[in-house]
Motif scaffolding. Structure first.
Motif, short mmCIF file in Angstrom:
data_model
loop_
_atom_site.label_atom_id
_atom_site.label_comp_id
_atom_site.label_asym_id
_atom_site.label_seq_id
_atom_site.Cartn_x
_atom_site.Cartn_y
_atom_site.Cartn_z
N VAL A 11 0.83 -1.44 -0.19
CA VAL A 11 0.12 0.13 -0.07
C VAL A 11 0.82 1.23 0.07
O VAL A 11 0.70 2.19 -0.79
CB VAL A 11 -1.05 -0.09 0.99
CG1 VAL A 11 -1.49 1.28 1.26
CG2 VAL A 11 -2.10 -1.06 1.08
N PHE A 12 1.75 1.45 0.77
CA PHE A 12 2.96 2.37 0.81
C PHE A 12 3.58 2.59 -0.78
O PHE A 12 3.56 3.82 -1.04
CB PHE A 12 3.78 2.23 1.99
CG PHE A 12 4.83 3.37 2.12
CD1 PHE A 12 4.32 4.50 2.94
CD2 PHE A 12 6.09 3.28 1.72
CE1 PHE A 12 5.35 5.73 2.70
CE2 PHE A 12 6.99 4.52 1.79
CZ PHE A 12 6.52 5.64 2.40
N ALA A 13 3.93 1.49 -1.14
CA ALA A 13 4.72 1.45 -2.33
C ALA A 13 3.86 2.18 -3.44
O ALA A 13 4.21 2.89 -4.23
CB ALA A 13 5.23 0.28 -2.80
N THR A 14 2.44 1.73 -3.39
CA THR A 14 1.58 1.91 -4.36
C THR A 14 1.31 3.57 -4.16
O THR A 14 0.96 4.31 -5.10
CB THR A 14 0.22 1.30 -4.05
OG1 THR A 14 0.63 -0.03 -4.31
CG2 THR A 14 -0.75 1.67 -5.36
N PHE A 15 1.04 4.00 -2.90
CA PHE A 15 1.04 5.48 -2.52
C PHE A 15 2.11 6.20 -3.17
O PHE A 15 1.82 7.35 -3.68
CB PHE A 15 0.57 5.61 -1.19
CG PHE A 15 0.44 7.01 -0.71
CD1 PHE A 15 -0.62 7.77 -0.93
CD2 PHE A 15 1.61 7.60 0.09
CE1 PHE A 15 -0.71 9.13 -0.42
CE2 PHE A 15 1.69 8.90 0.35
CZ PHE A 15 0.38 9.67 -0.03
N VAL A 16 3.34 5.94 -2.89
CA VAL A 16 4.53 6.77 -3.44
C VAL A 16 4.35 6.83 -4.87
O VAL A 16 4.80 7.54 -5.22
CB VAL A 16 5.67 6.13 -2.94
CG1 VAL A 16 6.99 6.65 -3.49
CG2 VAL A 16 5.74 6.38 -1.17
N ALA A 17 4.17 5.81 -5.61
CA ALA A 17 4.12 5.55 -7.13
C ALA A 17 3.15 6.58 -7.83
O ALA A 17 3.18 7.18 -8.58
CB ALA A 17 4.03 4.09 -7.36
N SER A 18 1.78 6.59 -7.07
CA SER A 18 0.73 7.46 -7.54
C SER A 18 1.19 8.84 -7.21
O SER A 18 0.86 9.67 -8.05
CB SER A 18 -0.26 6.98 -6.84
OG SER A 18 -0.67 7.21 -5.55
N ALA A 19 1.60 9.21 -6.09
CA ALA A 19 2.19 10.62 -5.80
C ALA A 19 3.31 10.98 -6.65
O ALA A 19 3.11 12.16 -7.28
CB ALA A 19 2.56 10.74 -4.36
#
Length: 84
Positions: A11-19
């Motif tokens: 979830v954190f990696a997905t959040f960073v990638a989308s940001a």
């Protein structure tokens, strides 16, 4: 607990990638933001301004004449409908 930590990491990696996808790009790659508005006609030609208002007025008059003719035609057809 291992699955929960793994899920949080995903979830954190997905959040960073989308940001990162929506972050503004740096303009250090030689991108110019100013527009050049200089224009000149080709060699041997001259600038000619067209009087569009006169052309539009002429087209409007022609269209009104065609419309009036069509209205007259339809009006005469209405008067003759049902009479034989």
């Amino acid at each position: 607990i291992l699955h929960l930590n793994m899920f949080k990491s995903v979830v954190f990696a997905t959040f960073v990638a989308s940001a990162a996808a929506f972050a503004p790009a740096h303009s250090t790659f030689g991108v110019r933001s100013a527009l050049s508005a200089e224009w000149a006609p080709a060699d041997g030609t001259k600038w000619v301004e067209t009087d569009f208002e006169a052309k539009i007025t002429k087209l409007e008059k022609e269209a009104e004449e065609r419309l009036d003719a069509k209205i007259d035609e339809l009006t005469s057809n209405i008067a003759s409908v049902g009479k034989e």
